[in-house]
Design a protein around this motif. Sequence first.
Motif, short mmCIF file in Angstrom:
data_model
loop_
_atom_site.label_atom_id
_atom_site.label_comp_id
_atom_site.label_asym_id
_atom_site.label_seq_id
_atom_site.Cartn_x
_atom_site.Cartn_y
_atom_site.Cartn_z
N ALA A 82 -61.35 -13.49 -3.61
CA ALA A 82 -61.15 -14.51 -4.65
C ALA A 82 -62.47 -14.97 -5.25
O ALA A 82 -62.56 -15.22 -6.45
CB ALA A 82 -60.38 -15.69 -4.08
N GLU A 83 -63.51 -15.07 -4.44
CA GLU A 83 -64.81 -15.49 -4.95
C GLU A 83 -65.33 -14.48 -5.98
O GLU A 83 -65.84 -14.87 -7.04
CB GLU A 83 -65.83 -15.65 -3.82
N ALA A 84 -65.21 -13.21 -5.68
CA ALA A 84 -65.66 -12.17 -6.62
C ALA A 84 -64.85 -12.23 -7.91
O ALA A 84 -65.39 -12.09 -9.01
CB ALA A 84 -65.56 -10.80 -5.98
N TYR A 85 -63.54 -12.45 -7.77
CA TYR A 85 -62.68 -12.57 -8.95
C TYR A 85 -63.11 -13.78 -9.77
O TYR A 85 -63.21 -13.71 -11.00
CB TYR A 85 -61.22 -12.70 -8.52
N LEU A 86 -63.38 -14.88 -9.11
CA LEU A 86 -63.81 -16.10 -9.79
C LEU A 86 -65.13 -15.87 -10.53
O LEU A 86 -65.28 -16.24 -11.70
CB LEU A 86 -63.95 -17.22 -8.77
N ARG A 87 -66.07 -15.24 -9.87
CA ARG A 87 -67.37 -14.95 -10.47
C ARG A 87 -67.21 -14.06 -11.70
O ARG A 87 -67.79 -14.31 -12.76
CB ARG A 87 -68.29 -14.28 -9.45
N SER A 88 -66.38 -13.04 -11.57
CA SER A 88 -66.11 -12.14 -12.68
C SER A 88 -65.46 -12.88 -13.84
O SER A 88 -65.80 -12.66 -15.01
CB SER A 88 -65.21 -11.01 -12.19
N THR A 89 -64.56 -13.77 -13.54
CA THR A 89 -63.88 -14.55 -14.58
C THR A 89 -64.86 -15.46 -15.31
O THR A 89 -64.83 -15.57 -16.53
CB THR A 89 -62.73 -15.36 -13.97
N ARG A 95 -69.10 -14.77 -21.63
CA ARG A 95 -69.37 -13.72 -22.61
C ARG A 95 -68.48 -13.89 -23.84
O ARG A 95 -68.94 -13.79 -24.98
CB ARG A 95 -69.14 -12.36 -21.97
N MET A 96 -67.20 -14.17 -23.62
CA MET A 96 -66.27 -14.35 -24.74
C MET A 96 -66.66 -15.56 -25.60
O MET A 96 -66.63 -15.50 -26.83
CB MET A 96 -64.84 -14.54 -24.22
N ARG A 97 -67.06 -16.64 -24.97
CA ARG A 97 -67.42 -17.85 -25.72
C ARG A 97 -68.71 -17.63 -26.50
O ARG A 97 -68.84 -18.11 -27.63
CB ARG A 97 -67.54 -19.04 -24.80
N ILE A 98 -69.66 -16.93 -25.92
CA ILE A 98 -70.91 -16.65 -26.63
C ILE A 98 -70.61 -15.77 -27.84
O ILE A 98 -71.12 -16.02 -28.94
CB ILE A 98 -71.94 -16.00 -25.69
N ARG A 99 -69.78 -14.75 -27.64
CA ARG A 99 -69.39 -13.88 -28.77
C ARG A 99 -68.71 -14.68 -29.86
O ARG A 99 -68.99 -14.52 -31.05
CB ARG A 99 -68.46 -12.78 -28.27
N HIS A 100 -67.80 -15.58 -29.46
CA HIS A 100 -67.09 -16.40 -30.44
C HIS A 100 -68.07 -17.26 -31.22
O HIS A 100 -67.96 -17.39 -32.45
CB HIS A 100 -66.05 -17.27 -29.73
#
Length: 190
Positions: A82-89, A95-100
């Motif tokens: 779950a920690e890895a999933y959280l980090r990836s999220t 990244r999505m917000r910076i692109r936006h």
Amino acid sequence: MRHRQNPTLPPAPAPAEPLVPPAGDPADQEREAGVAHLFELHYSSMLRLAVLLGADDPENVVAEAYYQIYRKWRRLRDVAAAEAYLRSTVCNLTRMRIRHLQVARRHEEKTPDETVVSAEHAALLRDDQRVLIDALQQLPPRQREALVLRHWLGLKEGEIAAAMGISGGSVKTHTARGIAALTQAMEARR
């Protein structure tokens, strides 16, 4: 290192009750406990990660990441991951917000520096704009609509066709005829 409590300050408040009481389902209770434990262990490091990645709103990014892991908790194959999933999220959301933001900044209206533009230039520009708007209003409705959708909203041919309820070929025809009419009106003015 232990901090002594200041005798003049009131004691720290007791931990708050969860907003949503755990349901009777053991899987729901496990999810609540798992996400709460994950929050206690990793919130500050996830927040630091979002800041270092350049998020403009790191708290919201991390909150959204916890919300997503909460929603997908039952589908996690390995709760230990779950920690890895959280980090990836957190990384993906940042990244999505910076692109936006980059796209939004690219499309911001740039206002000319009024102090550099001469009064004559500004008057001529306003006059040209007025003539262009008048010429645009004189166009047939379909030509005007096609031009506004294309050049004002920046829609693609397929999007214009869908918005107007016509074929792509008709969009090309209306756009070309509208441009020709506007060009003729602007040239006649000069």
